[in-house]
Scaffold this active site. Structure first.
Site, PDB file in Angstrom:
ATOM      1  N   GLY A 131      25.700-138.602 -17.156  1.00 43.41           N
ATOM      2  CA  GLY A 131      24.900-138.452 -15.977  1.00 43.41           C
ATOM      3  C   GLY A 131      23.708-137.877 -15.600  1.00 43.41           C
ATOM      4  O   GLY A 131      23.383-137.053 -15.044  1.00 43.41           O
ATOM      5  N   HIS A 142      21.722-124.582 -17.611  1.00 47.95           N
ATOM      6  CA  HIS A 142      20.550-124.574 -16.757  1.00 47.95           C
ATOM      7  C   HIS A 142      21.145-123.329 -15.302  1.00 47.95           C
ATOM      8  O   HIS A 142      21.160-123.155 -13.947  1.00 47.95           O
ATOM      9  CB  HIS A 142      20.017-125.646 -14.974  1.00 47.95           C
ATOM     10  CG  HIS A 142      19.516-126.765 -16.436  1.00 47.95           C
ATOM     11  ND1 HIS A 142      19.181-128.094 -15.360  1.00 47.95           N
ATOM     12  CD2 HIS A 142      18.774-126.504 -17.590  1.00 47.95           C
ATOM     13  CE1 HIS A 142      18.955-128.814 -16.682  1.00 47.95           C
ATOM     14  NE2 HIS A 142      18.383-127.959 -17.428  1.00 47.95           N
ATOM     15  N   CYS A 177      19.513-109.700 -12.144  1.00 50.04           N
ATOM     16  CA  CYS A 177      19.135-108.707 -11.320  1.00 50.04           C
ATOM     17  C   CYS A 177      17.226-109.314 -11.927  1.00 50.04           C
ATOM     18  O   CYS A 177      17.563-109.216 -13.806  1.00 50.04           O
ATOM     19  CB  CYS A 177      19.012-107.466 -11.539  1.00 50.04           C
ATOM     20  SG  CYS A 177      17.851-105.874 -11.507  1.00 50.04           S
ATOM     21  N   ASN A 183      26.162-143.805 -17.901  1.00 47.73           N
ATOM     22  CA  ASN A 183      25.421-143.616 -16.732  1.00 47.73           C
ATOM     23  C   ASN A 183      25.018-145.281 -15.476  1.00 47.73           C
ATOM     24  O   ASN A 183      25.287-145.938 -16.306  1.00 47.73           O
ATOM     25  CB  ASN A 183      23.546-143.611 -17.330  1.00 47.73           C
ATOM     26  CG  ASN A 183      22.958-143.127 -16.299  1.00 47.73           C
ATOM     27  OD1 ASN A 183      23.127-141.711 -15.767  1.00 47.73           O
ATOM     28  ND2 ASN A 183      21.536-142.888 -16.379  1.00 47.73           N
ATOM     29  N   LEU A 184      25.041-144.912 -14.146  1.00 45.34           N
ATOM     30  CA  LEU A 184      24.122-145.500 -13.168  1.00 45.34           C
ATOM     31  C   LEU A 184      24.029-146.887 -13.984  1.00 45.34           C
ATOM     32  O   LEU A 184      23.713-147.792 -13.835  1.00 45.34           O
ATOM     33  CB  LEU A 184      23.596-145.918 -11.936  1.00 45.34           C
ATOM     34  CG  LEU A 184      25.253-144.776 -11.584  1.00 45.34           C
ATOM     35  CD1 LEU A 184      24.624-144.256 -10.260  1.00 45.34           C
ATOM     36  CD2 LEU A 184      26.145-146.125 -11.118  1.00 45.34           C
ATOM     37  N   GLU A 185      22.369-146.824 -14.379  1.00 45.32           N
ATOM     38  CA  GLU A 185      21.274-147.504 -15.000  1.00 45.32           C
ATOM     39  C   GLU A 185      21.174-147.007 -16.688  1.00 45.32           C
ATOM     40  O   GLU A 185      21.463-146.087 -16.577  1.00 45.32           O
ATOM     41  CB  GLU A 185      20.236-147.621 -14.309  1.00 45.32           C
ATOM     42  CG  GLU A 185      19.831-146.414 -14.065  1.00 45.32           C
ATOM     43  CD  GLU A 185      19.891-145.775 -12.368  1.00 45.32           C
ATOM     44  OE1 GLU A 185      18.800-144.860 -12.350  1.00 45.32           O
ATOM     45  OE2 GLU A 185      20.731-145.938 -11.641  1.00 45.32           O
ATOM     46  N   GLN A 212      24.209-129.895 -17.215  1.00 47.02           N
ATOM     47  CA  GLN A 212      22.996-129.545 -17.030  1.00 47.02           C
ATOM     48  C   GLN A 212      22.936-129.233 -15.578  1.00 47.02           C
ATOM     49  O   GLN A 212      22.115-128.307 -14.374  1.00 47.02           O
ATOM     50  CB  GLN A 212      21.740-130.245 -16.391  1.00 47.02           C
ATOM     51  CG  GLN A 212      21.233-130.849 -18.101  1.00 47.02           C
ATOM     52  CD  GLN A 212      20.759-132.594 -17.326  1.00 47.02           C
ATOM     53  OE1 GLN A 212      21.123-133.037 -17.432  1.00 47.02           O
ATOM     54  NE2 GLN A 212      19.133-132.003 -17.710  1.00 47.02           N
TER      55      GLN A 212
HETATM   56 ZN   LIG Z   1      18.711-103.977 -12.132  1.00 49.75          ZN
END
Ligand SMILES: [Zn+2]
Length: 246
Positions: free
Chosen positions: A193, A125, A133, A219-221, A107
């Site tokens: 994470g 993402h 463009c 993960n932390l939590e 992500q």
């Molecule tokens: Zn273009």
């Protein structure tokens, strides 16, 4: 909170599963970047000037005031440019070299996985170091800091925008398809994470598990998905990831 002996047992279990797997998928989120110093620009302390990221990283904001959105992205580029991959990024690049099939879904838009040596990265993402463009869709890498305004497309003279997925936009369908194919085929998935709130990434762990994979969260939590996944490890990615992928 998991008991210390239980935590050690869980860690060992994940390590064995990763070692024995031939097809691995990893999903990383903001927690991995945060340990390299990447700010999230969401929540408290995440303000730029008086704006929230959620007010600027949108197609509406870009249509209304492209210069302001570009100033925000140039600021983000300036913050990101000196940052370096951390131990979690490096361990995942090593893991990729050791596996027959490895897909890294992220992500994060900062490019730190590639900087650490990861090759098969699917950027859910987008990437802040690319421009696209807004008229013809042409993409290219552009690592300048700052990008001079107005950035204009060489082929059609349309306005260039950051090649990232903004709030309210959907994932690129090709990226989406690649991600789900990988989730359907993996033996082991690591979810690292991610807070478990941004869809569709949040439910990807569940999807892999429903398709037969062993899915561990780091993960932390705890997250809303912790109990539904195979194992949940709590701690810093930079500490735990090198331990599970050796
Ligand atoms: Zn273009």
């Amino acid at each position: 909170m998991t008991r210390p002996d239980q935590a050690a047992e869980n860690l060992l279990r994940v390590k064995e599963k990763v070692r024995d797997a031939s097809r691995v998928v990893v999903l990383t989120g903001a927690g991995v970047s945060a340990e390299s110093g990447v700010p999230t620009f969401r929540g408290a302390g995440g303000l730029w000037r008086q704006y929230k990221a959620t007010d600027l990283a949108t197609p509406e904001a870009f249509a209304r005031d492209p210069r302001l959105v570009w100033e925000f992205y140039n600021y983000r580029r300036e913050v990101l440019a000196p940052l370096e991959p951390n131990a979690a990024h490096r361990a995942l690049a090593d893991l990729e070299r050791a596996k027959e099939s490895f897909v890294l879904l992220t992500q994060n838009i900062d490019g730190l996985h590639q900087a650490a040596g990861s090759r098969n990265v699917v950027e859910l993402h987008g990437n802040i170091w690319r421009v696209r463009c807004s008229r013809c869709g042409n993409r290219k890498e552009d690592r300048r800091v700052p990008i001079p305004y107005p950035p204009v497309c060489e082929s059609c003279s349309g306005m260039l925008r950051p090649d990232v997925v903004w709030f309210g936009e959907s994932l690129d369908p090709d990226v989406f398809r690649l991600a789900y194919q990988a989730l359907e085929r993996c033996d082991v998935m690591l979810v690292i994470g991610t807070s478990g709130v941004v869809q569709p990434a949040a439910s990807m762990g569940l999807y892999a598990k429903e398709n037969g994979a062993f899915v561990a969260e780091i993960n932390l939590e705890p997250t809303p998905y912790s109990r539904a996944l195979s194992v949940s490890l709590q701690g810093k990615a930079g500490d735990l990831v090198p331990q599970v992928v050796v």
